[in-house]
Design a protein around this motif. Sequence first.
Motif, PDB file in Angstrom:
ATOM      1  N   ILE B 259       0.864  -1.182   0.000  1.00  0.00           N
ATOM      2  CA  ILE B 259       0.000   0.000   0.000  1.00  0.00           C
ATOM      3  C   ILE B 259       0.897   1.228   0.000  1.00  0.00           C
ATOM      4  O   ILE B 259       1.668   1.436   0.932  1.00  0.00           O
ATOM      5  N   GLY B 260       0.802   2.022  -1.029  1.00  0.00           N
ATOM      6  CA  GLY B 260       1.697   3.157  -1.173  1.00  0.00           C
ATOM      7  C   GLY B 260       1.138   4.427  -0.542  1.00  0.00           C
ATOM      8  O   GLY B 260      -0.016   4.488  -0.129  1.00  0.00           O
ATOM      9  N   PHE B 261       1.965   5.438  -0.461  1.00  0.00           N
ATOM     10  CA  PHE B 261       1.594   6.824  -0.141  1.00  0.00           C
ATOM     11  C   PHE B 261       1.232   7.092   1.313  1.00  0.00           C
ATOM     12  O   PHE B 261       1.161   8.242   1.704  1.00  0.00           O
ATOM     13  N   VAL B 262       0.957   6.052   2.136  1.00  0.00           N
ATOM     14  CA  VAL B 262       0.599   6.320   3.532  1.00  0.00           C
ATOM     15  C   VAL B 262       1.749   7.042   4.225  1.00  0.00           C
ATOM     16  O   VAL B 262       1.562   8.063   4.893  1.00  0.00           O
ATOM     17  N   GLY B 263       2.961   6.508   4.031  1.00  0.00           N
ATOM     18  CA  GLY B 263       4.129   7.090   4.684  1.00  0.00           C
ATOM     19  C   GLY B 263       4.526   8.436   4.125  1.00  0.00           C
ATOM     20  O   GLY B 263       5.376   9.125   4.679  1.00  0.00           O
ATOM     21  N   LEU B 264       3.934   8.834   3.003  1.00  0.00           N
ATOM     22  CA  LEU B 264       4.211  10.150   2.424  1.00  0.00           C
ATOM     23  C   LEU B 264       3.206  11.179   2.925  1.00  0.00           C
ATOM     24  O   LEU B 264       3.556  12.253   3.404  1.00  0.00           O
ATOM     25  N   VAL B 265       1.922  10.786   2.835  1.00  0.00           N
ATOM     26  CA  VAL B 265       0.837  11.713   3.138  1.00  0.00           C
ATOM     27  C   VAL B 265       0.814  12.090   4.616  1.00  0.00           C
ATOM     28  O   VAL B 265       0.732  13.268   4.968  1.00  0.00           O
ATOM     29  N   VAL B 266       0.921  11.080   5.483  1.00  0.00           N
ATOM     30  CA  VAL B 266       0.709  11.325   6.907  1.00  0.00           C
ATOM     31  C   VAL B 266       1.780  12.232   7.518  1.00  0.00           C
ATOM     32  O   VAL B 266       1.447  13.253   8.117  1.00  0.00           O
ATOM     33  N   PRO B 267       3.073  11.915   7.342  1.00  0.00           N
ATOM     34  CA  PRO B 267       4.076  12.841   7.899  1.00  0.00           C
ATOM     35  C   PRO B 267       3.973  14.237   7.283  1.00  0.00           C
ATOM     36  O   PRO B 267       4.190  15.245   7.956  1.00  0.00           O
TER      37      PRO B 267
END
Lengths: 292, 335
Positions: B259-267
């Motif tokens: 699952i992509g983008f979670v670690g980008l969006v949240v921080p």
Amino acid sequence: MLAWQAVSRAVSGAVSKALALGLALGGGVCAPAISAGADNPPPQRVVSINLCTDQLAMLLAGQGQLVSVSHLAVDPMASAMVAEARAYQINHAQAEEIFRLAPDLVLAGQWSNPHTIDLLRRLGIDVVQFAPETGFDDLRANIFRMGAVLGRPAEAEALRARFEADLAALRREAAERPLALMHHANNYSSGDASLAHEILLAAGWDNAAVAAGLAGGPVAMELLVMLTPDLVVSSRRFPGASRAEEVLDHPAMAALRDRSRRAALSDAEWICGTPHVLNAVARLAGLHEAPQ
Amino acid sequence: MSGLRATTPRWLAPGLGALIAALFVASLLVGPAGLGLTETARALLLGQGEAAVLVMREIRLPRALLAVLVGAALGMAGAAMQGYLRNPLAEPGLIGVSGAAALGAVVSLQTGLAAAHALALPGAALAGALGAVALILALAGPRGGSLTLILAGIAVSALAGALTALVLNLSPNPFAATEIVFWTMGSLADRSFTHVWLAAPLIGLGCALMLSLGRGLDALTLGEDAAAALGVEMTRLRLGLILGVALAVGAATAVAGAIGFVGLVVPHLLRRIVGARPAPLLWASAMGGAVLVLAADIAVRLILPQSDLKLGVVMALIGAPIFLHLIYRMRGEMR
């Protein structure tokens, strides 16, 4: 995706790759039947490239008339006639290898690769396509049509008559029909326009999904669990792993199976509309008396 | 040092906690079975109603728990990598760590290792993630620019994706090849407690390891020399980061796909709130990740209830614009 899976399971999991291709390319127009009448001599070298036409042709063809069947016919996961199929040359539904066999007739499925079929027709070979059977009526019609195409109408009539007699002997007309749930990979459950549905009814069960008003195809596991069926019928596993088949082991489905009777049907027994579906009818009918 | 920075607001932890709780309950209530509120509560808490209990306890509860676990793992891993690389583009999905973990998982499933030993599946995913993080860090390094990072990430992602597709295409299982989408987009549909027990300990371990790096990451914002002067051991920090990210992302990917983008969006959303300090951003991103994945998993069930819309689809819809925005802002550096 939904339509894809519906058709995929109706024909065979094992031919799904070819099928997806066929659907994606929008192929699958049924050719008019070529009837071998008085003016048309019956074909002498017949090649079948589809699991279901393989089996019907093996049941009806005369000595030496059928030259080759597809590789799926010798796959025990998909075919009910593995032993018989070993007597024939095996093909992989590739235009080039079929052409080398010099057939005067090729038997294919409605969803066989349209490029292969186009190419064979351009090479001047007759190709007859059979639609997948979605019920016993289709089964009867395809037996009759195969007999006509191969120039063996008498054998087809005999096969059909034997099928009717065997089916009548097996058929259970229970006043009360317990609920049976078809549960396959990807949570696929068979709807009322399917061979599996008719097999269940003939064996004296009611299709739990249809009784609850669900259409065939992939159904959310929650909905399947809520049906609380008396019998859960699952397909056997293919080798190798897949997430699609992981749902068969899901604890919720395992609990459902523990509470009901269970049966594992091999795809080979019901994927194609041949008289071999009667094996599935007999096994499912036998489960009425089986202890829980 | 602290005088220059805003402190983390007091409401952040309870606020995110309340959001997680609310979305967790919502996740338990959403589903095609059409259970009423009282029926749901009775089945879940008291075990009443045969079929409803199965739906609540074996289907919906593990799904909601996994959303929290996977979201926390991906959120924190993103924050940790961004803190170490001092680059907001470092994200497990984008730079190929998730893809490599998925490759490990697929290999262990198709070779039969996963069936032979319970820990083989997360173990192989962990190994894949480990290889990718180590490779990225070796290529980009703490001083590497964004361009190196993104290029290395593209190469690792492409290779991992291609090998995953190859392994699935070679499988004798007719369903395997159609599952390339699951392994590249991720989904929580029809997961069970088996998957929760498989992932939870490893994600816990990985997150604990990453949290222990907070002080070091904070010091690193002043530069490597200053961090070393403050007593931060760079080798230990790097090793802890590689292991922590691999554990969390590997375990999450083994059960839910990449699952992509979670670690980008949240921080990205939380960085300003915590005063741009990497240490509080770690736990805040874990909580924020749980919120985001829970919300996205509810969304996929509401948008297309019957057809298992992949989580990665929703994540990319949210994440890609933010990614483009970040690149736009960093144009000068990228050239």
